[in-house]
Design a protein around this motif. Structure first.
Motif, PDB file in Angstrom:
ATOM      1  N   LEU A 482       0.801  -1.221   0.000  1.00  0.00           N
ATOM      2  CA  LEU A 482       0.000   0.000   0.000  1.00  0.00           C
ATOM      3  C   LEU A 482       0.836   1.275   0.000  1.00  0.00           C
ATOM      4  O   LEU A 482       0.446   2.271  -0.626  1.00  0.00           O
ATOM      5  CB  LEU A 482      -0.945  -0.007   1.206  1.00  0.00           C
ATOM      6  N   PRO A 483       2.013   1.334   0.672  1.00  0.00           N
ATOM      7  CA  PRO A 483       2.802   2.580   0.624  1.00  0.00           C
ATOM      8  C   PRO A 483       3.298   2.959  -0.763  1.00  0.00           C
ATOM      9  O   PRO A 483       3.651   4.123  -0.978  1.00  0.00           O
ATOM     10  CB  PRO A 483       3.985   2.269   1.557  1.00  0.00           C
ATOM     11  N   ILE A 484       3.327   2.036  -1.710  1.00  0.00           N
ATOM     12  CA  ILE A 484       3.816   2.373  -3.046  1.00  0.00           C
ATOM     13  C   ILE A 484       2.921   3.407  -3.724  1.00  0.00           C
ATOM     14  O   ILE A 484       3.418   4.425  -4.230  1.00  0.00           O
ATOM     15  CB  ILE A 484       3.967   1.092  -3.903  1.00  0.00           C
ATOM     16  N   PRO A 485       1.592   3.262  -3.757  1.00  0.00           N
ATOM     17  CA  PRO A 485       0.778   4.352  -4.334  1.00  0.00           C
ATOM     18  C   PRO A 485       0.487   5.480  -3.346  1.00  0.00           C
ATOM     19  O   PRO A 485       0.216   6.607  -3.765  1.00  0.00           O
ATOM     20  CB  PRO A 485      -0.510   3.635  -4.737  1.00  0.00           C
ATOM     21  N   VAL A 486       0.533   5.193  -2.032  1.00  0.00           N
ATOM     22  CA  VAL A 486       0.165   6.220  -1.057  1.00  0.00           C
ATOM     23  C   VAL A 486       1.205   7.323  -1.005  1.00  0.00           C
ATOM     24  O   VAL A 486       0.867   8.523  -0.938  1.00  0.00           O
ATOM     25  CB  VAL A 486      -0.043   5.582   0.329  1.00  0.00           C
ATOM     26  N   HIS A 487       2.478   6.977  -1.039  1.00  0.00           N
ATOM     27  CA  HIS A 487       3.524   7.989  -0.920  1.00  0.00           C
ATOM     28  C   HIS A 487       3.504   8.998  -2.077  1.00  0.00           C
ATOM     29  O   HIS A 487       3.568  10.210  -1.835  1.00  0.00           O
ATOM     30  CB  HIS A 487       4.892   7.319  -0.819  1.00  0.00           C
ATOM     31  N   PRO A 488       3.413   8.574  -3.351  1.00  0.00           N
ATOM     32  CA  PRO A 488       3.297   9.581  -4.424  1.00  0.00           C
ATOM     33  C   PRO A 488       2.048  10.447  -4.298  1.00  0.00           C
ATOM     34  O   PRO A 488       2.107  11.649  -4.579  1.00  0.00           O
ATOM     35  CB  PRO A 488       3.267   8.735  -5.702  1.00  0.00           C
ATOM     36  N   LEU A 489       0.933   9.858  -3.887  1.00  0.00           N
ATOM     37  CA  LEU A 489      -0.275  10.663  -3.709  1.00  0.00           C
ATOM     38  C   LEU A 489      -0.098  11.678  -2.585  1.00  0.00           C
ATOM     39  O   LEU A 489      -0.581  12.819  -2.680  1.00  0.00           O
ATOM     40  CB  LEU A 489      -1.469   9.749  -3.406  1.00  0.00           C
ATOM     41  N   TRP A 493      -0.339  15.666  -3.164  1.00  0.00           N
ATOM     42  CA  TRP A 493      -1.300  16.472  -2.418  1.00  0.00           C
ATOM     43  C   TRP A 493      -0.623  17.685  -1.785  1.00  0.00           C
ATOM     44  O   TRP A 493      -1.130  18.800  -1.843  1.00  0.00           O
ATOM     45  CB  TRP A 493      -1.964  15.612  -1.356  1.00  0.00           C
ATOM     46  N   HIS A 494       0.549  17.481  -1.195  1.00  0.00           N
ATOM     47  CA  HIS A 494       1.254  18.603  -0.581  1.00  0.00           C
ATOM     48  C   HIS A 494       1.791  19.563  -1.642  1.00  0.00           C
ATOM     49  O   HIS A 494       1.894  20.764  -1.388  1.00  0.00           O
ATOM     50  CB  HIS A 494       2.391  18.074   0.299  1.00  0.00           C
ATOM     51  N   LEU A 495       2.145  19.029  -2.812  1.00  0.00           N
ATOM     52  CA  LEU A 495       2.595  19.907  -3.888  1.00  0.00           C
ATOM     53  C   LEU A 495       1.454  20.795  -4.360  1.00  0.00           C
ATOM     54  O   LEU A 495       1.647  21.990  -4.625  1.00  0.00           O
ATOM     55  CB  LEU A 495       3.125  19.056  -5.052  1.00  0.00           C
ATOM     56  N   GLN A 496       0.245  20.253  -4.451  1.00  0.00           N
ATOM     57  CA  GLN A 496      -0.898  21.072  -4.848  1.00  0.00           C
ATOM     58  C   GLN A 496      -1.205  22.141  -3.807  1.00  0.00           C
ATOM     59  O   GLN A 496      -1.551  23.280  -4.141  1.00  0.00           O
ATOM     60  CB  GLN A 496      -2.130  20.164  -5.041  1.00  0.00           C
ATOM     61  N   ASP A 497      -1.060  21.815  -2.527  1.00  0.00           N
ATOM     62  CA  ASP A 497      -1.257  22.821  -1.482  1.00  0.00           C
ATOM     63  C   ASP A 497      -0.236  23.936  -1.589  1.00  0.00           C
ATOM     64  O   ASP A 497      -0.545  25.112  -1.401  1.00  0.00           O
ATOM     65  CB  ASP A 497      -1.174  22.157  -0.109  1.00  0.00           C
ATOM     66  N   HIS A 498       0.998  23.577  -1.917  1.00  0.00           N
ATOM     67  CA  HIS A 498       2.060  24.578  -2.045  1.00  0.00           C
ATOM     68  C   HIS A 498       1.794  25.500  -3.232  1.00  0.00           C
ATOM     69  O   HIS A 498       1.972  26.720  -3.143  1.00  0.00           O
ATOM     70  CB  HIS A 498       3.400  23.864  -2.197  1.00  0.00           C
ATOM     71  N   ILE A 499       1.351  24.916  -4.352  1.00  0.00           N
ATOM     72  CA  ILE A 499       1.066  25.737  -5.537  1.00  0.00           C
ATOM     73  C   ILE A 499      -0.116  26.662  -5.269  1.00  0.00           C
ATOM     74  O   ILE A 499      -0.122  27.831  -5.657  1.00  0.00           O
ATOM     75  CB  ILE A 499       0.794  24.829  -6.747  1.00  0.00           C
TER      76      ILE A 499
END
Length: 626
Positions: A482-489, A493-499
């Motif tokens: 499960l961490p394989i798709p969770v970590h990129p998401l 998500w944090h990148l979108q918050d930063h933008i």
């Protein structure tokens, strides 16, 4: 990756416990696995021990106290295995929490284990049927190559033995050697692993051939000749003499004759019987993780001073597995402490306590069957999937040619050009093929089986896994991956918050009121001073390099603009200075993750700086008029 390390750490802790169990019995003389043990609470030897090899009987009855099937569940724990699990994890916790330097002793024991394996291999060559067993091992059987289960076992063994997908063995050894010789270290480790695997496999094949050659009629002949010799020497009475035609009858009739003897003679006859199987055995009659322990205990017992050799071998095996467990635990704790749990020094205690509690399931009576499920189904599936994702990220996303160039720059010479072809077009298809084989073997119509011990017939039998067990394997596999798709998401998500925050701050900065523009003399070296304020705390070398870039850069605005009108100069300089500073600061901080907020340039700081300079110029003008 840490989830796989947790599963493998549980597996290694159980191997340590089994090694400690054999080590505790190695101080007995004679070695307990060379003779049939007495039945508990009754001073009578168990006759079923003669139906099989005593080493196999010792493994299931003494070491494991194994049940007949996995459906029994974790109802009761085996006491000596539970104490061994506690000792292993407590010792591991003490080593990690005190920071003991155990790398050199662990390395010595690892090298010593290789020498012991070499000695065991040389001794096993003198066993009956050794040459035939080695010939069988190296003989290529095309029908066996068509077995999907054989390829699955071979692929999972390679991944596990090299520590691929866990980032604990090869990476840690390469970092410890440091510098540019990690390619040689990885090659040497693969070579040592190959030699060790070949030695262990050869010993196991030879012992299996020896058990098959000495079972059945051969075992009966050996037992009868030994009894006749003991009777002639006066050790046994004449009543213990076997019938004259016993060698002409089936081997199991010899066992029936022993069972009809008086009780006091039964114990003596069985005690002096050789450690072989009266029942005829094939060359492959024992499977599972206990095969290695039974085979090595057989070879160790053949040496002079066998107790000393048993102590050396099982102590070395336990220490080697402990060193592997330390590396795995470092691979679990260190990444968590560097990323998420930075302010939690008690993380090591939590991990060790969780490993201790999680290992309880393997100390139950069907614990060896559950461990076979982990070792044979769950761990290979997750390892293959993780290594496949790593290969895609390295070879196709990051770029195999780029990776080869970086390694070549570190080594000082180019790697073999065929390296990129293997990384891109051989490794990934092989991993995907192994993954498909694992899924086919797990979810085929005929359910997969495990090797269980049937005490009524005193032999191993194949039992199918229950459906709920396969459901648990599926759930744990998904949970581990499960961490394989969770970590990129999570990163996206944090990148979108930063933008979004940057877009919200930009209109505010544009609407900020600026000070009224008035004519005044522009100070010399304006950019250098503002740069000094922005980059305070940096080294003097970076300041000199920055000033030199401003003075001699081809596309930097000249510092003196006396040929322009003052109005134009004041307007254009405020328009030109901010983008130049922001671009240069971004160029200098390209390797850092982020800038300190107090040192970033903003229109507000420029506005305040301009107002200060305007005030100073106005005061100087008043003094000159006076």
């Amino acid at each position: 990756m840490e989830e796989v390390c947790i599963l493998v750490s549980l597996y290694n802790s159980v191997i340590i416990v089994w090694s400690l169990s054999y080590l505790s019995h190695s101080f007995d003389h004679p070695l307990p696995w060379n003779e049939c043990p007495l039945v508990k609470n009754i001073n009578v030897t168990d006759l079923s021990c003669l139906r099989t090899v005593s080493h196999q009987y010792f493994w299931y009855h003494t070491t494991l106290s194994a049940s007949g099937h996995i459906e029994e569940g974790v109802k009761a724990l085996v006491l000596h295995l539970t104490l061994g699990i506690f000792a292993a994890w407590f010792l591991l916790f003490l080593i990690m929490i005190t920071g003991l330097k155990v790398s050199i002793p662990m390395l010595i024991f690892s090298v010593f284990l290789l020498y012991i394996l070499l000695c065991l291999f040389i001794r096993s060559l003198f066993l009956e049927g050794a040459i035939a067993s080695l010939r069988r091992m190296v003989t290529i059987e095309l029908s066996a190559w068509a077995s999907l289960d054989l390829w699955r076992q071979a692929g999972s063994h390679v991944l596990y033995s090299l520590g691929l997908g866990m980032g604990t063995i090869i990476n840690l050894s390469s970092c410890k050697t440091g510098g540019s010789n990690y390619a040689q270290v990885a090659s040497l480790m693969a070579l040592v692993n190959l030699v060790t695997s070949l030695l262990a496999t050869s010993i196991i094949f030879i012992v299996l051939g020896f058990w098959a050659a000495t079972s059945g009629h051969a075992c009966v002949e050996k037992g009868v000749s030994k009894l006749m010799k003991l009777i002639d020497d006066g050790v046994l009475p004449q009543d213990a003499k076997p019938p004259e035609n016993i060698l002409l009858q089936p081997p199991l009739d010899y066992l029936d004759w022993i069972s009809n003897l008086p009780r006091h003679l039964q114990d003596q006859v069985i005690r002096f019987s050789p450690s072989c199987s009266i029942k005829a055995q094939k060359e492959k009659f024992m499977e599972g993780p206990g095969l290695a322990f039974a085979a090595f205990s057989q070879v160790v017992s053949l040496f002079p001073a066998s107790s000393l050799w048993a102590i050396l071998f099982f102590l070395t095996l336990a220490v080697t597995e402990l060193s592997t467990l330390i590396r795995i635990l470092e691979g679990i704790v260190v990444p968590f402490q560097n990323s998420i749990f930075r302010n939690y020094p008690q993380l090591l205690s939590v991990v060790c306590l969780g490993g201790f509690l999680g290992s309880f399931v393997f100390t139950s009576r069907p614990g060896s069957y559950i461990m076979s499920l982990f070792d044979d189904r769950l761990v290979p599936l997750t390892l293959i999937t993780i290594v496949a994702f790593q290969n895609v990220a390295l070879a196709w996303i990051y770029g195999a040619k780029r990776f080869r160039e970086e390694i070549s720059s570190e080594l000082g010479h180019f790697l073999w050009s065929f390296f990129t072809f293997l990384l891109c077009y051989m490794t990934l298809p092989g991993l995907l093929a192994l993954l498909i084989i694992c899924l086919i073997q797990l979810y085929q119509r005929v359910p997969p089986y495990y090797i269980a011990w049937n005490s009524s017939v005193t032999q191993e039998v194949k039992q199918p896994y229950p459906q709920n067990t396969l459901g648990w394997v599926t759930f744990l596999s998904i949970l581990t991956l499960l961490p394989i798709p969770v970590h990129p998401l999570y990163q996206w998500w944090h990148l979108q918050d930063h933008i979004a925050s940057e877009r919200f701050e930009k209109p505010l900065s544009k609407k900020m009121p600026l000070a009224p523009i008035k004519h005044f003399a522009w100070p010399k070296h304006r950019l250098v001073k503002s740069n000094f304020k922005m980059q305070e705390g940096n080294s003097e070398s970076s300041l000199k390099a920055f000033s030199l870039t401003l003075d001699k850069g081809p596309d930097v605005v000249p510092l003196r603009q006396s040929n322009l009108p003052s109005s134009v100069t004041s307007q254009d300089s405020s328009w030109l200075s901010l983008p130049r500073i922001s671009s240069l600061t971004s160029m200098l901080s390209i390797r850092s993750a982020s800038l300190v907020p107090s040192r970033q340039v903003s229109p507000i700081s420029t506005e305040i700086d301009n107002s200060d300079k305007h005030g100073e110029t106005k005061e100087n003008h008043k003094k000159s008029v006076q």
